[in-house]
Motif scaffolding. Structure first.
Motif, PDB file in Angstrom:
ATOM      1  N   GLY A  59      12.562 -10.283  -7.847  1.00 54.38           N
ATOM      2  CA  GLY A  59      12.139 -10.989  -9.062  1.00 54.38           C
ATOM      3  C   GLY A  59      11.130 -10.184  -9.859  1.00 54.38           C
ATOM      4  O   GLY A  59      11.018  -8.952  -9.709  1.00 54.38           O
ATOM      5  N   ALA A  60      10.399 -10.873 -10.736  1.00 54.60           N
ATOM      6  CA  ALA A  60       9.390 -10.217 -11.557  1.00 54.60           C
ATOM      7  C   ALA A  60       8.362  -9.531 -10.657  1.00 54.60           C
ATOM      8  O   ALA A  60       7.961 -10.066  -9.627  1.00 54.60           O
ATOM      9  CB  ALA A  60       8.698 -11.231 -12.459  1.00 54.60           C
ATOM     10  N   VAL A  61       7.951  -8.323 -11.071  1.00 60.43           N
ATOM     11  CA  VAL A  61       7.025  -7.520 -10.268  1.00 60.43           C
ATOM     12  C   VAL A  61       5.659  -7.547 -10.919  1.00 60.43           C
ATOM     13  O   VAL A  61       5.506  -7.213 -12.102  1.00 60.43           O
ATOM     14  CB  VAL A  61       7.524  -6.068 -10.138  1.00 60.43           C
ATOM     15  N   SER A  62       4.659  -7.954 -10.142  1.00 59.58           N
ATOM     16  CA  SER A  62       3.275  -7.960 -10.602  1.00 59.58           C
ATOM     17  C   SER A  62       2.567  -6.741 -10.017  1.00 59.58           C
ATOM     18  O   SER A  62       2.634  -6.501  -8.800  1.00 59.58           O
ATOM     19  CB  SER A  62       2.570  -9.240 -10.150  1.00 59.58           C
ATOM     20  N   VAL A  63       1.909  -5.978 -10.889  1.00 63.69           N
ATOM     21  CA  VAL A  63       1.196  -4.773 -10.466  1.00 63.69           C
ATOM     22  C   VAL A  63      -0.284  -4.973 -10.745  1.00 63.69           C
ATOM     23  O   VAL A  63      -0.692  -5.245 -11.882  1.00 63.69           O
ATOM     24  CB  VAL A  63       1.720  -3.528 -11.213  1.00 63.69           C
ATOM     25  N   ARG A  64      -1.116  -4.840  -9.694  1.00 65.00           N
ATOM     26  CA  ARG A  64      -2.558  -4.952  -9.814  1.00 65.00           C
ATOM     27  C   ARG A  64      -3.191  -3.821  -9.030  1.00 65.00           C
ATOM     28  O   ARG A  64      -2.530  -3.178  -8.205  1.00 65.00           O
ATOM     29  CB  ARG A  64      -3.040  -6.306  -9.255  1.00 65.00           C
ATOM     30  N   PRO A  65      -4.471  -3.549  -9.244  1.00 64.01           N
ATOM     31  CA  PRO A  65      -5.128  -2.516  -8.446  1.00 64.01           C
ATOM     32  C   PRO A  65      -4.977  -2.784  -6.950  1.00 64.01           C
ATOM     33  O   PRO A  65      -5.319  -3.860  -6.454  1.00 64.01           O
ATOM     34  CB  PRO A  65      -6.595  -2.613  -8.891  1.00 64.01           C
ATOM     35  N   GLY A  66      -4.411  -1.830  -6.253  1.00 62.27           N
ATOM     36  CA  GLY A  66      -4.262  -1.918  -4.806  1.00 62.27           C
ATOM     37  C   GLY A  66      -3.108  -2.749  -4.315  1.00 62.27           C
ATOM     38  O   GLY A  66      -2.897  -2.850  -3.104  1.00 62.27           O
ATOM     39  N   ARG A  67      -2.263  -3.341  -5.202  1.00 56.59           N
ATOM     40  CA  ARG A  67      -1.228  -4.263  -4.721  1.00 56.59           C
ATOM     41  C   ARG A  67      -0.092  -4.401  -5.738  1.00 56.59           C
ATOM     42  O   ARG A  67      -0.322  -4.425  -6.945  1.00 56.59           O
ATOM     43  CB  ARG A  67      -1.848  -5.629  -4.471  1.00 56.59           C
ATOM     44  N   ILE A  68       1.129  -4.487  -5.208  1.00 54.41           N
ATOM     45  CA  ILE A  68       2.287  -4.901  -5.998  1.00 54.41           C
ATOM     46  C   ILE A  68       2.899  -6.111  -5.300  1.00 54.41           C
ATOM     47  O   ILE A  68       2.894  -6.206  -4.066  1.00 54.41           O
ATOM     48  CB  ILE A  68       3.327  -3.771  -6.145  1.00 54.41           C
ATOM     49  N   LEU A  86      -1.705  -0.486  -1.636  1.00 53.46           N
ATOM     50  CA  LEU A  86      -2.001   0.938  -1.774  1.00 53.46           C
ATOM     51  C   LEU A  86      -3.494   1.080  -2.059  1.00 53.46           C
ATOM     52  O   LEU A  86      -4.026   0.398  -2.937  1.00 53.46           O
ATOM     53  CB  LEU A  86      -1.184   1.555  -2.910  1.00 53.46           C
ATOM     54  N   GLU A  87      -4.173   1.920  -1.336  1.00 51.93           N
ATOM     55  CA  GLU A  87      -5.622   2.053  -1.460  1.00 51.93           C
ATOM     56  C   GLU A  87      -6.022   2.490  -2.869  1.00 51.93           C
ATOM     57  O   GLU A  87      -5.422   3.403  -3.444  1.00 51.93           O
ATOM     58  CB  GLU A  87      -6.147   3.056  -0.440  1.00 51.93           C
ATOM     59  N   GLU A  88      -7.056   1.831  -3.411  1.00 57.62           N
ATOM     60  CA  GLU A  88      -7.572   2.209  -4.724  1.00 57.62           C
ATOM     61  C   GLU A  88      -8.477   3.440  -4.612  1.00 57.62           C
ATOM     62  O   GLU A  88      -9.060   3.715  -3.558  1.00 57.62           O
ATOM     63  CB  GLU A  88      -8.385   1.057  -5.324  1.00 57.62           C
ATOM     64  N   LEU A  89      -8.593   4.167  -5.717  1.00 49.02           N
ATOM     65  CA  LEU A  89      -9.544   5.267  -5.779  1.00 49.02           C
ATOM     66  C   LEU A  89     -10.944   4.695  -5.983  1.00 49.02           C
ATOM     67  O   LEU A  89     -11.133   3.682  -6.661  1.00 49.02           O
ATOM     68  CB  LEU A  89      -9.199   6.213  -6.930  1.00 49.02           C
ATOM     69  N   SER A  90     -11.927   5.369  -5.426  1.00 43.09           N
ATOM     70  CA  SER A  90     -13.308   4.947  -5.611  1.00 43.09           C
ATOM     71  C   SER A  90     -13.800   5.333  -7.005  1.00 43.09           C
ATOM     72  O   SER A  90     -13.164   6.134  -7.711  1.00 43.09           O
ATOM     73  CB  SER A  90     -14.195   5.609  -4.552  1.00 43.09           C
ATOM     74  N   SER A  91     -14.925   4.769  -7.426  1.00 47.26           N
ATOM     75  CA  SER A  91     -15.503   5.102  -8.729  1.00 47.26           C
ATOM     76  C   SER A  91     -15.796   6.587  -8.833  1.00 47.26           C
ATOM     77  O   SER A  91     -15.556   7.219  -9.874  1.00 47.26           O
ATOM     78  CB  SER A  91     -16.790   4.300  -8.946  1.00 47.26           C
ATOM     79  N   GLU A  92     -16.294   7.178  -7.738  1.00 50.20           N
ATOM     80  CA  GLU A  92     -16.601   8.610  -7.745  1.00 50.20           C
ATOM     81  C   GLU A  92     -15.334   9.438  -7.883  1.00 50.20           C
ATOM     82  O   GLU A  92     -15.306  10.448  -8.596  1.00 50.20           O
ATOM     83  CB  GLU A  92     -17.345   8.967  -6.450  1.00 50.20           C
ATOM     84  N   GLN A  93     -14.238   9.010  -7.243  1.00 51.14           N
ATOM     85  CA  GLN A  93     -12.966   9.722  -7.384  1.00 51.14           C
ATOM     86  C   GLN A  93     -12.421   9.609  -8.801  1.00 51.14           C
ATOM     87  O   GLN A  93     -11.893  10.574  -9.356  1.00 51.14           O
ATOM     88  CB  GLN A  93     -11.954   9.168  -6.370  1.00 51.14           C
ATOM     89  N   ASP A 137       0.745   5.310   3.642  1.00 48.51           N
ATOM     90  CA  ASP A 137      -0.126   4.757   2.598  1.00 48.51           C
ATOM     91  C   ASP A 137       0.378   3.435   2.028  1.00 48.51           C
ATOM     92  O   ASP A 137      -0.405   2.679   1.445  1.00 48.51           O
ATOM     93  CB  ASP A 137      -0.295   5.768   1.458  1.00 48.51           C
ATOM     94  N   LEU A 138       1.680   3.177   2.127  1.00 48.97           N
ATOM     95  CA  LEU A 138       2.241   1.939   1.574  1.00 48.97           C
ATOM     96  C   LEU A 138       2.260   0.876   2.675  1.00 48.97           C
ATOM     97  O   LEU A 138       3.112   0.890   3.563  1.00 48.97           O
ATOM     98  CB  LEU A 138       3.654   2.195   1.034  1.00 48.97           C
ATOM     99  N   LEU A 171       1.499   3.631 -11.563  1.00 47.02           N
ATOM    100  CA  LEU A 171       0.853   4.179 -10.372  1.00 47.02           C
ATOM    101  C   LEU A 171      -0.661   4.202 -10.538  1.00 47.02           C
ATOM    102  O   LEU A 171      -1.405   3.858  -9.611  1.00 47.02           O
ATOM    103  CB  LEU A 171       1.372   5.592 -10.099  1.00 47.02           C
ATOM    104  N   LEU A 172      -1.129   4.612 -11.719  1.00 48.16           N
ATOM    105  CA  LEU A 172      -2.574   4.672 -11.949  1.00 48.16           C
ATOM    106  C   LEU A 172      -3.197   3.282 -11.897  1.00 48.16           C
ATOM    107  O   LEU A 172      -4.342   3.129 -11.451  1.00 48.16           O
ATOM    108  CB  LEU A 172      -2.849   5.345 -13.295  1.00 48.16           C
ATOM    109  N   LEU A 173      -2.447   2.261 -12.338  1.00 44.83           N
ATOM    110  CA  LEU A 173      -2.958   0.895 -12.220  1.00 44.83           C
ATOM    111  C   LEU A 173      -3.078   0.494 -10.756  1.00 44.83           C
ATOM    112  O   LEU A 173      -4.054  -0.133 -10.339  1.00 44.83           O
ATOM    113  CB  LEU A 173      -2.045  -0.079 -12.972  1.00 44.83           C
ATOM    114  N   MET A 174      -2.087   0.850  -9.953  1.00 44.63           N
ATOM    115  CA  MET A 174      -2.185   0.564  -8.524  1.00 44.63           C
ATOM    116  C   MET A 174      -3.388   1.262  -7.901  1.00 44.63           C
ATOM    117  O   MET A 174      -4.010   0.752  -6.968  1.00 44.63           O
ATOM    118  CB  MET A 174      -0.904   1.004  -7.810  1.00 44.63           C
TER     119      MET A 174
END
Length: 428
Positions: A59-68, A86-93, A137-138, A171-174
């Motif tokens: 069905g419809a795919v929702s994409v958020r930071p760290g999760r689909i 999927l692990e988010e990048l840190s602020s420093e990264q 990673d997934l 991908l960058l949103l994830m």
């Protein structure tokens, strides 16, 4: 497509069935699927996921930071919520990624064109940031209760590969940043600081050669020059005979000898490579220190160097001389036959007996006394030794020591005859 919470959630309508088409056409989409396929433990679940995705069961795919997230309908018509983390990048990264990106206008232009060039990912990796997922990673979560990737989470990943093909910002949103926020950050960092001239815009004429033009010249460039001819002899190393005294522990004679032997070995290897071609040339196994000492001693070193090599070989002066004879006759294989005694058994023993029986006519066969891999001709100073490669090596007894007397042969009679001829030549 809807945006929520400051561009930190995107929802994509269900995609139509993908019958007859691959799920990823871009290299980054294929990298996403590779991470899935290397993570999943059950290949049957991957096949089930492909079938569900092809059938339009996602069905419809929702994409958020760290999760689909999506609702996936199984083959039994039961719907399950499937999530992949999927692990988010840190602020420093993210700071490092943004700094790296604004330094290369081509990276920004590629992202705006919905492209993710390999050098963008490589440059990010060079700063310690992995944009694309790797093995493990997934991380799957599914309402069906499976602890590993099931058909539902696999179907979600296959469908997301199609979304990534269309827009790498997914991908960058994830990884933690929405498109609008990301572009705003890039624009802010690209602004010239007060008192400095503005940086050239992305549309300015780039420096250097256009990549398309550079690749286009591949068919018109002249061929590479021919290989140089092999020198007639190895080069002569520089002399170390100077007025400056050597440092403690440094032997100039030994250094000059090693340099000369290195030049000779390099000349030999180059001659072999030119003769056989680089595709056919193979490097032999690395020598042990004791074997290398014998190889160097075969180069007729000075008296002092010879003593050091005798110590390094663990053989003493007389033993080293015997080993040098073996080396000159057959290198490492001859050294192994000199040093090694081994039991000949089974099929190897049967082949050895057959070779000895067929080597001489009836009545001419010498009387042999066997001890492991060594056959000694009774009442003579002659011996045959069988190598592990099936070849026969002749030996003669001189001053109470067995010494190599010729090269190897497949036929024991030929090997023994060469030893007798060598012995006659020495006597004459």
């Amino acid at each position: 497509m809807n945006r929520h919470d400051g561009d930190l959630e995107r929802t994509f309508a269900a995609l139509p069935p993908a019958r007859g088409k691959g799920f990823a056409q871009t290299w980054w989409g294929q990298a996403w699927l590779k991470a899935l396929e290397e993570t999943a433990l059950d290949s049957e679940q991957l096949k089930a996921g492909r079938r569900l995705a092809r059938a339009g069961a996602v069905g419809a795919v929702s994409v958020r930071p760290g999760r689909i997230t999506a609702v996936v309908q199984g083959r039994d018509r039961t719907a399950h919520r499937a999530d992949v983390l999927l692990e988010e990048l840190s602020s420093e990264q993210w700071d490092r990624f943004l700094d790296m990106t604004v330094e290369r206008a081509g990276h920004v232009a590629a992202l705006l064109d919905r492209e993710m060039p390999p050098h963008l990912v490589e440059d990010a990796a060079a700063t310690g940031i992995e944009l694309l997922p790797g093995m493990g990673d997934l991380e799957p979560e599914c309402g069906c209760g499976a602890w590993d990737h099931c058909g539902h989470t696999a179907a979600l990943c296959y469908q997301v590969a199609r979304l990534l093909d269309q827009d790498p910002f997914v991908l960058l949103l994830m990884r933690g940043r929405g498109e609008r926020d990301l572009l705003d950050d890039l624009q802010t960092r690209s602004a010239a600081p007060a008192g400095r001239s503005p940086e050239p815009s992305a549309s300015a004429e780039p420096e250097g050669v256009n990549a398309t033009e550079a690749y286009a010249t591949g068919d018109i460039l002249p061929p590479l020059p021919a290989l140089p001819e092999l020198p007639a002899e190895p080069g002569v190393p520089p002399s170390l005979d100077t007025e400056t005294p050597p440092a403690p522990g440094v032997d100039p004679d030994a250094l000059e000898f090693l340099a000369a032997r290195t030049a000779a070995e390099a000349h030999r290897l180059l001659a072999e490579a030119l003769r056989t071609g680089p595709e056919q040339h193979t490097v032999g196994e690395e020598l042990t220190p004791a074997q290398d000492a014998v190889r160097l001693a075969a180069g007729a070193p000075s008296e002092g160097v010879a003593e050091r090599l005798a110590d390094a070989s663990g053989r003493g002066r007389e033993g080293l001389a015997t080993a040098v004879t073996a080396w000159r006759l057959g290198g490492v294989a001859a050294l192994s036959v000199l040093d090694e005694e081994w039991s000949v058994e089974g099929e190897t023993l049967a082949r050895a007996r057959a070779a000895l029986k067929s080597a001489w006519d009836e009545g001419e066969r010498p009387s042999l006394r066997v001890n492991r891999n060594r056959w000694t001709v009774v009442d003579t100073p002659s011996q045959l030794r069988l190598g592990r490669d099936g070849r026969w090596w002749p030996y003669r007894k001189e001053r109470g020591r067995w010494v190599p007397a010729g090269g190897a042969a497949q036929d024991p009679a030929t090997a023994l005859a060469s030893a007798e001829l060598m012995f006659e030549d020495r006597v004459l």
